[in-house]
Design a protein around this motif. Structure first.
Motif, PDB file in Angstrom:
ATOM      1  N   LEU A 250      13.555   1.881   2.520  1.00 36.05           N
ATOM      2  CA  LEU A 250      12.985   3.150   1.327  1.00 36.05           C
ATOM      3  C   LEU A 250      13.698   4.527   2.687  1.00 36.05           C
ATOM      4  O   LEU A 250      14.317   4.553   3.502  1.00 36.05           O
ATOM      5  CB  LEU A 250      11.578   3.287   1.628  1.00 36.05           C
ATOM      6  CG  LEU A 250      10.659   2.698   0.615  1.00 36.05           C
ATOM      7  CD1 LEU A 250       9.386   2.533   1.602  1.00 36.05           C
ATOM      8  CD2 LEU A 250      10.359   2.469  -1.398  1.00 36.05           C
ATOM      9  N   LYS A 251      13.902   6.245   1.604  1.00 42.35           N
ATOM     10  CA  LYS A 251      14.513   6.976   2.565  1.00 42.35           C
ATOM     11  C   LYS A 251      13.135   8.352   2.285  1.00 42.35           C
ATOM     12  O   LYS A 251      12.640   7.952   1.152  1.00 42.35           O
ATOM     13  CB  LYS A 251      15.325   7.359   1.700  1.00 42.35           C
ATOM     14  CG  LYS A 251      16.561   6.199   1.400  1.00 42.35           C
ATOM     15  CD  LYS A 251      17.523   6.774   1.066  1.00 42.35           C
ATOM     16  CE  LYS A 251      19.067   5.783   0.774  1.00 42.35           C
ATOM     17  NZ  LYS A 251      20.021   6.194   0.341  1.00 42.35           N
ATOM     18  N   PHE A 319       5.334  -3.464  -0.686  1.00 44.71           N
ATOM     19  CA  PHE A 319       5.564  -1.774  -0.054  1.00 44.71           C
ATOM     20  C   PHE A 319       5.405  -1.794   1.889  1.00 44.71           C
ATOM     21  O   PHE A 319       6.132  -1.002   1.878  1.00 44.71           O
ATOM     22  CB  PHE A 319       4.525  -1.448  -1.114  1.00 44.71           C
ATOM     23  CG  PHE A 319       4.596   0.725  -0.798  1.00 44.71           C
ATOM     24  CD1 PHE A 319       6.015   0.782  -0.341  1.00 44.71           C
ATOM     25  CD2 PHE A 319       3.338   0.870   0.307  1.00 44.71           C
ATOM     26  CE1 PHE A 319       5.789   2.316  -0.327  1.00 44.71           C
ATOM     27  CE2 PHE A 319       3.854   2.341   0.637  1.00 44.71           C
ATOM     28  CZ  PHE A 319       4.373   3.190   0.211  1.00 44.71           C
ATOM     29  N   GLY A 320       4.759  -3.000   1.859  1.00 44.22           N
ATOM     30  CA  GLY A 320       3.904  -2.695   2.890  1.00 44.22           C
ATOM     31  C   GLY A 320       4.932  -2.797   4.198  1.00 44.22           C
ATOM     32  O   GLY A 320       5.504  -2.140   5.076  1.00 44.22           O
ATOM     33  N   GLN A 321       6.293  -4.102   3.909  1.00 40.40           N
ATOM     34  CA  GLN A 321       7.191  -4.378   4.852  1.00 40.40           C
ATOM     35  C   GLN A 321       7.959  -2.752   4.529  1.00 40.40           C
ATOM     36  O   GLN A 321       9.140  -2.585   5.923  1.00 40.40           O
ATOM     37  CB  GLN A 321       7.870  -5.874   4.083  1.00 40.40           C
ATOM     38  CG  GLN A 321       6.652  -6.590   4.575  1.00 40.40           C
ATOM     39  CD  GLN A 321       7.589  -8.239   4.027  1.00 40.40           C
ATOM     40  OE1 GLN A 321       8.499  -8.286   3.030  1.00 40.40           O
ATOM     41  NE2 GLN A 321       6.327  -9.041   4.080  1.00 40.40           N
ATOM     42  N   LEU A 322       8.455  -2.578   3.620  1.00 43.67           N
ATOM     43  CA  LEU A 322       9.351  -1.384   3.272  1.00 43.67           C
ATOM     44  C   LEU A 322       8.958  -0.539   4.140  1.00 43.67           C
ATOM     45  O   LEU A 322       9.659   0.456   4.736  1.00 43.67           O
ATOM     46  CB  LEU A 322       9.090  -0.872   2.285  1.00 43.67           C
ATOM     47  CG  LEU A 322      10.532  -1.897   0.991  1.00 43.67           C
ATOM     48  CD1 LEU A 322       9.906  -1.769  -0.565  1.00 43.67           C
ATOM     49  CD2 LEU A 322      11.758  -2.237   1.404  1.00 43.67           C
ATOM     50  N   LEU A 323       7.817   0.247   4.153  1.00 40.67           N
ATOM     51  CA  LEU A 323       6.907   1.264   5.332  1.00 40.67           C
ATOM     52  C   LEU A 323       7.333   1.037   6.006  1.00 40.67           C
ATOM     53  O   LEU A 323       7.446   2.166   7.711  1.00 40.67           O
ATOM     54  CB  LEU A 323       5.160   1.297   5.211  1.00 40.67           C
ATOM     55  CG  LEU A 323       5.544   2.088   4.173  1.00 40.67           C
ATOM     56  CD1 LEU A 323       3.122   2.218   4.251  1.00 40.67           C
ATOM     57  CD2 LEU A 323       5.822   3.832   3.546  1.00 40.67           C
ATOM     58  N   ALA A 324       7.626  -0.071   6.978  1.00 37.61           N
ATOM     59  CA  ALA A 324       7.790  -0.278   8.725  1.00 37.61           C
ATOM     60  C   ALA A 324       9.525   0.089   8.955  1.00 37.61           C
ATOM     61  O   ALA A 324       9.630   0.361  10.516  1.00 37.61           O
ATOM     62  CB  ALA A 324       7.687  -1.655   9.068  1.00 37.61           C
ATOM     63  N   ASP A 325      10.080   0.164   8.279  1.00 34.79           N
ATOM     64  CA  ASP A 325      11.400   0.610   8.263  1.00 34.79           C
ATOM     65  C   ASP A 325      12.632   1.471   7.198  1.00 34.79           C
ATOM     66  O   ASP A 325      12.891   1.320   6.662  1.00 34.79           O
ATOM     67  CB  ASP A 325      12.347  -0.413   8.525  1.00 34.79           C
ATOM     68  CG  ASP A 325      13.751  -0.202   8.939  1.00 34.79           C
ATOM     69  OD1 ASP A 325      13.856   0.692   9.705  1.00 34.79           O
ATOM     70  OD2 ASP A 325      15.241  -1.051   8.713  1.00 34.79           O
ATOM     71  N   VAL A 326      11.051   2.796   7.336  1.00 28.98           N
ATOM     72  CA  VAL A 326      11.873   3.967   6.521  1.00 28.98           C
ATOM     73  C   VAL A 326      12.731   4.514   6.945  1.00 28.98           C
ATOM     74  O   VAL A 326      13.255   5.403   8.375  1.00 28.98           O
ATOM     75  CB  VAL A 326      10.216   4.820   5.702  1.00 28.98           C
ATOM     76  CG1 VAL A 326      11.696   6.101   4.982  1.00 28.98           C
ATOM     77  CG2 VAL A 326       9.435   4.381   5.460  1.00 28.98           C
ATOM     78  N   GLU A 327      13.857   5.207   6.355  1.00 29.59           N
ATOM     79  CA  GLU A 327      15.426   5.574   6.666  1.00 29.59           C
ATOM     80  C   GLU A 327      15.081   7.024   6.880  1.00 29.59           C
ATOM     81  O   GLU A 327      14.536   8.017   5.695  1.00 29.59           O
ATOM     82  CB  GLU A 327      16.522   4.987   5.421  1.00 29.59           C
ATOM     83  CG  GLU A 327      17.724   5.935   5.534  1.00 29.59           C
ATOM     84  CD  GLU A 327      19.198   5.398   4.951  1.00 29.59           C
ATOM     85  OE1 GLU A 327      19.557   6.305   4.321  1.00 29.59           O
ATOM     86  OE2 GLU A 327      19.142   4.644   4.302  1.00 29.59           O
ATOM     87  N   PRO A 328      15.109   7.633   7.587  1.00 27.79           N
ATOM     88  CA  PRO A 328      15.281   9.223   7.820  1.00 27.79           C
ATOM     89  C   PRO A 328      16.007   9.900   7.320  1.00 27.79           C
ATOM     90  O   PRO A 328      16.887   9.670   6.391  1.00 27.79           O
ATOM     91  CB  PRO A 328      15.230   9.788   9.735  1.00 27.79           C
ATOM     92  CG  PRO A 328      14.953   8.341   9.673  1.00 27.79           C
ATOM     93  CD  PRO A 328      15.747   7.358   9.165  1.00 27.79           C
ATOM     94  N   ALA A 329      15.351  11.245   6.689  1.00 32.45           N
ATOM     95  CA  ALA A 329      16.293  12.567   5.895  1.00 32.45           C
ATOM     96  C   ALA A 329      17.017  12.556   6.579  1.00 32.45           C
ATOM     97  O   ALA A 329      17.390  12.684   7.609  1.00 32.45           O
ATOM     98  CB  ALA A 329      14.950  13.070   5.258  1.00 32.45           C
ATOM     99  N   PRO A 330      18.077  12.957   5.727  1.00 34.73           N
ATOM    100  CA  PRO A 330      19.379  13.155   6.725  1.00 34.73           C
ATOM    101  C   PRO A 330      19.101  15.102   7.201  1.00 34.73           C
ATOM    102  O   PRO A 330      18.536  15.369   6.961  1.00 34.73           O
ATOM    103  CB  PRO A 330      21.089  13.254   6.256  1.00 34.73           C
ATOM    104  CG  PRO A 330      20.426  13.081   4.307  1.00 34.73           C
ATOM    105  CD  PRO A 330      18.522  12.849   4.693  1.00 34.73           C
TER     106      PRO A 330
END
Length: 332
Positions: A250-251, A319-330
């Motif tokens: 996720l971003k 979704f819970g797993q994806l929340l653990a590693d969200v890509e920062p906005a540039p």
């Protein structure tokens, strides 16, 4: 509390084998419509597999807070003061629901209120499926002018005596559901059953003060037209980078919508999404990056739009797993 037995009309001799073995027709009256509101009365009509009434039960519940829209339900703080707490009636309520499909008019509301009360009591409601009589009336193609309970009751000639009284509303709904169930069975209609997920994580917020404590003998700031509080979230500071792609992260800035029951309280999930830098959307559009739902095949408007727009869908666990590693906005 009230417990009585009654009899019902005959059912068709041929009955779909896949139909449930019993139903709990439920109505709850509440202090309001929000996540922090409480149940103040509850009624259950238990029906057997073919819709015959087995018994019914009713109780008041002390909400430990302001009773909310008294002009609707008529239950004042004085009336509710000596009523049992939900924790005190949770076991008996559960016995009425156990091993049955929960039936209600706008069933998602009743189920969510019940699930939250059990979560507060650190217990789990024994409900695995629900059936909404609004959805069933649509499946049957009933010629109703609207989806109000009184319209469904009038269609089947059921007389409503005390609207917004849990016991009478449950009686009316049971008497309207029975012929609906028979019609569905005779027509071989698939019942619109939905899964119920008990809450496994809950967090309360401070409740409004009770009547006299709120000052001026009022009801904690509740007034007609204002008793449904809204919760505003801060605007997402990041631009929308587009849709989520399967197998990727996720971003920050992605628009995320939620639909259906979740085992973690919805507001907690939304809080975590917001804290991770995602944009929590209350509706679904072509700009939505991701829909989170445990029932993608449900008939909700969000699920239908997701299918129409080709919006990616994941369940709560993913979704819970994806929340653990969200890509920062540039960085700009």
């Amino acid at each position: 509390m009230l417990d009585d037995r009654t009899t019902a009309a005959s059912s068709p001799t041929r009955w779909p084998a896949a139909y449930p073995q019993g139903y709990a027709v439920v109505d709850v009256e509440t202090t309001g419509l929000a996540r922090d509101d409480r149940i103040i009365s509850a009624a259950v009509y238990r029906l057997d597999a073919r819709g015959e009434v087995e018994d019914h039960w009713y109780t008041l519940v002390n909400p430990e807070r302001d009773p909310g829209p008294v002009w609707i339900h008529g239950l004042t703080s004085d009336v509710l003061e000596g009523a049992p707490l939900f924790a005190d009636i949770a076991e008996e309520f559960a016995a009425r629901l156990a091993d049955r499909v929960l039936v209600a008019h706008n069933a998602v509301f009743d189920w969510q209120m019940i699930a939250r009360e059990y979560a507060r009591a650190e217990r789990e409601a024994p409900v695995r499926q629900r059936l909404c009589t609004i959805a069933l009336s649509k499946e049957l193609g009933l010629p109703l002018p609207n989806h109000k309970l009184e319209s469904l009751a009038a269609h089947f000639g059921v007389v409503q005596r005390r609207a917004h009284h849990a016991l009478d509303d449950a009686r009316v709904l049971a008497e309207a559901f029975r012929p609906s169930l028979r019609a569905a069975a005779e027509g071989g209609v698939r019942l619109p059953l939905l899964e119920c997920r008990a809450l496994t994580e809950w967090q309360d917020r401070p409740a409004p003060l009770i009547g006299r404590q709120a000052g001026g003998g009022g009801y904690g700031g509740y007034r007609p037209g204002t008793w449904r509080p809204a919760r505003k979230r801060p605007a997402c500071p990041y631009p929308n980078p587009g849709r989520y792609e399967e197998g990727k992260r996720l971003k920050q800035g992605m628009r995320v919508a939620f639909s259906g029951d979740t085992s973690v309280e919805r507001d907690l999930l939304e809080d975590r999404a917001t804290e991770a830098g995602l944009h929590v959307a209350t509706s679904l559009s072509r700009l939505t990056s991701l829909l989170v739902t445990n029932d993608p095949d449900s008939g909700t408007s969000k699920a239908a739009k997701a299918r129409q727009y080709g919006t990616p869908v994941v369940d709560e666990a993913a979704f819970g797993q994806l929340l653990a590693d969200v890509e920062p906005a540039p960085e700009e």
